[in-house]
Each structure stands twice: as structure tokens, then as C-alpha cells.
Design a protein around this motif. Structure first.
Motif, PDB file in Angstrom:
ATOM      1  N   ARG A  19      45.195  40.317  36.754  1.00  0.00           N
ATOM      2  CA  ARG A  19      44.425  40.674  37.954  1.00  0.00           C
ATOM      3  C   ARG A  19      45.321  41.566  38.813  1.00  0.00           C
ATOM      4  O   ARG A  19      46.061  41.093  39.679  1.00  0.00           O
ATOM      5  CB  ARG A  19      43.984  39.425  38.709  1.00  0.00           C
ATOM      6  CG  ARG A  19      43.155  38.493  37.874  1.00  0.00           C
ATOM      7  CD  ARG A  19      42.655  37.333  38.664  1.00  0.00           C
ATOM      8  NE  ARG A  19      41.640  37.755  39.619  1.00  0.00           N
ATOM      9  CZ  ARG A  19      41.225  36.996  40.634  1.00  0.00           C
ATOM     10  NH1 ARG A  19      41.743  35.822  40.830  1.00  0.00           N
ATOM     11  NH2 ARG A  19      40.293  37.443  41.441  1.00  0.00           N
ATOM     12  N   SER A  23      44.510  42.015  46.918  1.00  0.00           N
ATOM     13  CA  SER A  23      43.309  41.214  47.101  1.00  0.00           C
ATOM     14  C   SER A  23      43.128  40.875  48.573  1.00  0.00           C
ATOM     15  O   SER A  23      44.091  40.645  49.306  1.00  0.00           O
ATOM     16  CB  SER A  23      43.407  39.925  46.273  1.00  0.00           C
ATOM     17  OG  SER A  23      42.276  39.113  46.478  1.00  0.00           O
ATOM     18  N   GLU A  25      40.381  38.460  51.032  1.00  0.00           N
ATOM     19  CA  GLU A  25      39.260  37.531  51.118  1.00  0.00           C
ATOM     20  C   GLU A  25      38.708  37.555  52.533  1.00  0.00           C
ATOM     21  O   GLU A  25      39.452  37.387  53.503  1.00  0.00           O
ATOM     22  CB  GLU A  25      39.694  36.118  50.715  1.00  0.00           C
ATOM     23  CG  GLU A  25      40.078  36.017  49.248  1.00  0.00           C
ATOM     24  CD  GLU A  25      40.387  34.590  48.817  1.00  0.00           C
ATOM     25  OE1 GLU A  25      40.169  33.661  49.620  1.00  0.00           O
ATOM     26  OE2 GLU A  25      40.844  34.410  47.667  1.00  0.00           O
ATOM     27  N   ASP A  48      20.810  33.623  44.497  1.00  0.00           N
ATOM     28  CA  ASP A  48      21.841  34.667  44.610  1.00  0.00           C
ATOM     29  C   ASP A  48      21.582  35.447  45.897  1.00  0.00           C
ATOM     30  O   ASP A  48      21.192  36.613  45.863  1.00  0.00           O
ATOM     31  CB  ASP A  48      21.787  35.581  43.379  1.00  0.00           C
ATOM     32  CG  ASP A  48      22.939  36.586  43.349  1.00  0.00           C
ATOM     33  OD1 ASP A  48      23.929  36.369  44.074  1.00  0.00           O
ATOM     34  OD2 ASP A  48      22.848  37.585  42.599  1.00  0.00           O
ATOM     35  N   ILE A  52      26.082  41.080  44.615  1.00  0.00           N
ATOM     36  CA  ILE A  52      27.187  42.046  44.529  1.00  0.00           C
ATOM     37  C   ILE A  52      26.680  43.483  44.357  1.00  0.00           C
ATOM     38  O   ILE A  52      27.206  44.398  44.988  1.00  0.00           O
ATOM     39  CB  ILE A  52      28.153  41.656  43.388  1.00  0.00           C
ATOM     40  CG1 ILE A  52      28.967  40.416  43.783  1.00  0.00           C
ATOM     41  CG2 ILE A  52      29.096  42.810  43.045  1.00  0.00           C
ATOM     42  CD1 ILE A  52      29.869  40.625  44.997  1.00  0.00           C
ATOM     43  N   ARG A  56      27.879  46.364  46.843  1.00  0.00           N
ATOM     44  CA  ARG A  56      28.558  47.553  46.321  1.00  0.00           C
ATOM     45  C   ARG A  56      27.809  48.826  46.742  1.00  0.00           C
ATOM     46  O   ARG A  56      28.429  49.834  47.088  1.00  0.00           O
ATOM     47  CB  ARG A  56      28.658  47.475  44.790  1.00  0.00           C
ATOM     48  CG  ARG A  56      29.483  48.595  44.174  1.00  0.00           C
ATOM     49  CD  ARG A  56      29.600  48.397  42.672  1.00  0.00           C
ATOM     50  NE  ARG A  56      30.378  47.222  42.345  1.00  0.00           N
ATOM     51  CZ  ARG A  56      31.706  47.197  42.290  1.00  0.00           C
ATOM     52  NH1 ARG A  56      32.403  48.293  42.571  1.00  0.00           N
ATOM     53  NH2 ARG A  56      32.337  46.094  41.970  1.00  0.00           N
ATOM     54  N   LYS A  95      37.038  45.690  42.599  1.00  0.00           N
ATOM     55  CA  LYS A  95      36.376  44.488  42.101  1.00  0.00           C
ATOM     56  C   LYS A  95      35.897  43.639  43.281  1.00  0.00           C
ATOM     57  O   LYS A  95      36.662  43.369  44.210  1.00  0.00           O
ATOM     58  CB  LYS A  95      37.333  43.656  41.228  1.00  0.00           C
ATOM     59  CG  LYS A  95      38.001  44.461  40.111  1.00  0.00           C
ATOM     60  CD  LYS A  95      36.978  45.122  39.189  1.00  0.00           C
ATOM     61  CE  LYS A  95      37.674  45.949  38.094  1.00  0.00           C
ATOM     62  NZ  LYS A  95      36.693  46.685  37.259  1.00  0.00           N
ATOM     63  N   ARG A  97      33.743  39.998  44.417  1.00  0.00           N
ATOM     64  CA  ARG A  97      33.325  38.700  43.914  1.00  0.00           C
ATOM     65  C   ARG A  97      32.949  37.791  45.078  1.00  0.00           C
ATOM     66  O   ARG A  97      33.675  37.737  46.091  1.00  0.00           O
ATOM     67  CB  ARG A  97      34.446  38.060  43.095  1.00  0.00           C
ATOM     68  CG  ARG A  97      34.065  36.757  42.398  1.00  0.00           C
ATOM     69  CD  ARG A  97      35.078  36.401  41.328  1.00  0.00           C
ATOM     70  NE  ARG A  97      36.398  36.151  41.884  1.00  0.00           N
ATOM     71  CZ  ARG A  97      37.149  35.066  41.624  1.00  0.00           C
ATOM     72  NH1 ARG A  97      36.679  34.130  40.820  1.00  0.00           N
ATOM     73  NH2 ARG A  97      38.341  34.933  42.144  1.00  0.00           N
ATOM     74  N   LEU A  99      32.990  34.313  46.415  1.00  0.00           N
ATOM     75  CA  LEU A  99      33.707  33.084  46.112  1.00  0.00           C
ATOM     76  C   LEU A  99      32.885  31.854  46.486  1.00  0.00           C
ATOM     77  O   LEU A  99      32.965  30.819  45.823  1.00  0.00           O
ATOM     78  CB  LEU A  99      35.051  33.068  46.843  1.00  0.00           C
ATOM     79  CG  LEU A  99      36.006  34.212  46.490  1.00  0.00           C
ATOM     80  CD1 LEU A  99      37.273  34.112  47.322  1.00  0.00           C
ATOM     81  CD2 LEU A  99      36.340  34.201  45.007  1.00  0.00           C
ATOM     82  N   GLU A 150      35.570  38.268  48.027  1.00  0.00           N
ATOM     83  CA  GLU A 150      36.873  38.726  47.548  1.00  0.00           C
ATOM     84  C   GLU A 150      36.775  40.197  47.179  1.00  0.00           C
ATOM     85  O   GLU A 150      35.874  40.610  46.444  1.00  0.00           O
ATOM     86  CB  GLU A 150      37.325  37.920  46.330  1.00  0.00           C
ATOM     87  CG  GLU A 150      38.694  38.368  45.804  1.00  0.00           C
ATOM     88  CD  GLU A 150      39.051  37.739  44.467  1.00  0.00           C
ATOM     89  OE1 GLU A 150      40.044  37.014  44.409  1.00  0.00           O
ATOM     90  OE2 GLU A 150      38.332  38.002  43.474  1.00  0.00           O
TER      91      GLU A 150
END
Length: 389
Positions: A19, A23, A25, A48, A52, A56, A95, A97, A99, A150
Motif C-alpha cells: 500500500r 494516506s 482518513e 451503499d 465511491i 470520485r 485510492k 475507500r 472505512l 480513506e
């Protein structure tokens, strides 16, 4: 039977993927009603709620608005955007995500009164009307909700990602109707910040909306988020409906211009407005003009079409939303994006359509005067300050 030997390439288990990159959060709260945002238009996915792909897409838009001003044409923009957000050939270097997530509480956008006389609409109705206009199938909206996001990116792209995140939290949102404040977000990391260094470019219009060269107006009075949002929308509604008194004839020229074009009017609605044209086209398209008095024209729609007469739409360059001061309070914000005038856009035509009547070609208005009037009106209404971007 003796065991078959494993192929050489499978004798050792594969290593876990590394990874790489930095990063971050972020804890994010939804501060105003969320409308839509799911795979189905106008609905949110309970399984959901914060998709994402939607996040994005928002970040790509705000990356173009902040960093995109550094490029002179769409080819340069696409090449640079692919390096950050990916395209059909290469995956994104950034990337994202979720969490953890807490969905908002679902509720109808309107409900009938207990006595059966009329409806109680959630406010601001001027924004939520798409979910309210069909009384037989009232739409759903969502209040509250939060998620932990994240974000991971290579170090050379940190400035790009940071700019997109800041603009998204400051001016954008999640779901539909975000340009009118729906789905506004609060993130403590980015709250009440102003990143002038994020807005690149020379201020000249590009083929996509940019912040550089635009204008912001910020009010000075902070109030709870819901009150601040209502204040933003009340300002726009008053501006767009400009009348000397309630139920009086509009000061805008479009109704009388349509009466002239369609050669019909009610006996007490003779076209008298000396102004001509369709200036409010600068605030976004399509626009529906509905006449209630017998003798006036039928409903007309002003919109843009392509060379095949396919109706398009022109997103409003005007964004209204509460600008976060804290988790509970905000100040009203008007943002006018720097966009190309409609007359400069190739392959589109502004037209006036009526169900029973000829389609009329309309000369695109100069957007500068009406946007300037809106900026001045917001400053006066909010006792606010203008910030050229």
C-alpha cells in the motif's frame, strides 16, 4: 495416485500487495438534506449510501475546477487528469475507500396534512421541488449520515488531491442538487479554510468550469446550517422572481418576450416590458415558463439543443451553499464559476419550444450583466463581502 507437483510459479504464495503512497482518513458529516446519490436517480442506496464512484466523480470535477485552469485546452486537461484520476487505459493513482458509514434517516420530501387539506413540504422547497412535484409519487430525502473516508495517493499528487478535497468540501456535496446546497458536507480537517494556492490558471474562460476568474460572495452572519441554507435559497428565489410586490408581473423580460414571439397574451397582460431577451438563461438551462392566465401562451421551455436537435442542458454556473464555520454553524456563500459564454460553445443552439407552436431560435444572452447583478444582490442581502477568485 501420486500427487501432482505444483507448477513452479505456484509453489510460493503471492506476496501481499504493498500500500504505497500517503494516506489520509477524513471524518465527514452530511449537514443538509441529501437527495439521490444512489445508482438509481433520485434515490439513495441504503446498503451503499456513500458510493465511491460518486465521490470520485465529485473529486474529478473539483480537480478540474482548481488545477484545470493551468491547461489551455481539453487535450492537455485530459492527459493530466488521467495521471491523477485514471481513464480507460490506466487505473487511478488515487485510492478511495469508505472505512465506515452511518446512513442518513430516510423521509418523504412532502407529506399530506392530517386534515387532508394540502401538503407539508420540507424546506427549502425551491430546491427540493423535484422530489415534491409529483404528489402521487413523492420522492425521498435523507437527513444526517456520516462516513469515514480513506484517501491514499502518491506523494507527487498530494497537492492535486488536497485541492480537489478542499473545493469539494467547501463548494460541493454528495447526491443531487448540490449546486443548490443539497448534500453539503462538514469535514473538520477542511472546515473554514481558504486555499488560494489551489486555484491555478490565468482567469480566462476554459471549456470547463474553473474557480480562477470566478467570484465568491460570503455573508458575515453565521447561523445554524439549516437556517443558513434557507437564507442562501431565499436570496436566489427573490432575485429570480423579481417582482414589485407578490403576485405582480415579473420585472424580468422573458414573459413578455414569449408573448411577443407567440403573438398572444391575456387581455390584462399586454407585453409592456421595454427589456428584451432571455437573460436568466445565464443561470442554467432548461427553464420552464408556465402561464396561468387564459389567453397567455402555453408552457414554453428554453433550452439548448445540439446539431441533431437533441435537448441538452446547461448546468448553472451559480453555486449556493452554507460555508462551514463549525459542525453546527455556517455563513451563506455564493460562488459564480468561470465558464464559457453560451455563444462561444460550438455545436449548440438556444431554442424556445412550445408543444403546439414553432421552435424559435434565440440569441444567447451575455451572461456577465445578470451574474454581476446577482453578485451585487447577494452582497446587499447578506451584508457580505465579494472575493474575486
Amino acid at each position: 495416485m501420486p500427487p501432482r507437483p505444483l507448477p513452479k510459479d505456484f509453489q510460493e504464495p503471492p506476496a501481499l500487495p504493498l500500500r504505497s503512497g500517503l494516506s489520509l482518513e477524513l471524518d465527514v458529516n452530511v449537514a443538509t438534506f441529501l437527495y439521490g446519490g444512489g445508482a438509481e436517480a433520485g434515490r439513495n442506496d441504503s446498503f451503499d449510501p456513500f458510493r465511491i464512484p460518486s465521490i470520485r466523480g465529485q473529486l474529478r470535477f473539483w480537480w478540474r475546477a482548481t488545477r484545470g485552469g493551468a491547461f489551455e485546452n481539453s487535450e492537455q486537461l485530459r492527459a493530466a487528469e488521467a495521471q491523477v484520476w485514471g481513464d480507460t487505459v490506466q487505473a487511478s493513482a488515487v485510492k478511495l475507500r469508505i472505512l465506515s458509514a452511518k446512513p442518513g434517516v430516510e423521509k418523504p420530501a412532502a407529506k399530506p396534512r392530517p386534515d387532508g387539506r394540502g401538503w407539508d413540504d420540507e424546506q427549502p422547497r425551491y430546491v427540493l421541488f423535484p422530489a415534491q412535484e409529483n404528489r402521487k409519487n413523492v420522492g425521498r430525502i435523507y437527513t444526517g449520515g456520516s462516513f469515514r473516508l480513506e484517501v491514499r495517493a502518491p506523494e507527487p499528487l498530494i497537492a492535486d488531491v488536497d485541492s480537489a478535497l478542499w473545493a469539494w468540501f467547501a463548494f460541493g456535496g454528495i447526491g443531487g442538487r448540490t449546486r443548490r446546497g443539497c448534500g453539503s458536507l462538514y469535514c473538520k480537517t477542511y472546515a473554514h479554510t481558504w486555499k488560494a494556492e489551489a486555484m491555478l490558471g490565468d482567469g480566462l474562460p476554459r471549456g470547463w468550469p474553473t474557480l480562477k476568474g470566478g467570484t465568491a460572495v460570503m455573508g458575515t452572519k453565521k447561523s445554524p446550517w439549516a437556517n443558513c441554507w434557507q437564507e442562501c435559497i431565499d436570496m436566489l428565489q427573490t432575485f429570480r422572481q423579481d417582482r414589485p410586490r407578490p403576485r405582480a408581473r415579473s420585472k424580468w423580460p422573458e414573459p413578455d418576450e414569449i408573448r411577443r414571439i407567440r403573438e398572444t397574451h391575456a387581455s390584462n397582460h399586454e407585453p409592456v416590458n421595454p427589456l428584451r431577451g432571455f437573460p436568466r438563461a445565464a443561470l442554467g438551462l432548461p427553464i420552464l415558463y408556465h402561464f396561468k392566465t387564459p389567453g397567455d401562451p402555453e408552457q414554453n421551455t428554453l433550452n439548448v439543443v445540439d446539431s441533431d436537435d437533441v435537448e441538452l442542458r446547461m448546468a448553472s454556473p451559480v453555486i449556493l451553499k452554507p460555508f462551514a464555520v463549525s459542525a453546527t454553524e455556517a455563513v451563506p456563500l455564493l460562488l459564480v464559476l468561470n465558464t464559457q459564454p453560451l455563444k462561444s460553445v460550438q455545436g449548440v443552439q438556444l431554442v424556445l419550444k412550445q408543444k403546439r407552436g414553432a421552435t424559435e431560435k434565440i440569441a444567447p444572452p451575455d451572461p456577465a450583466p445578470v451574474l454581476r447583478r446577482l453578485v451585487e444582490f447577494a452582497k446587499t442581502t447578506w451584508q457580505g463581502q465579494e472575493y474575486p477568485l
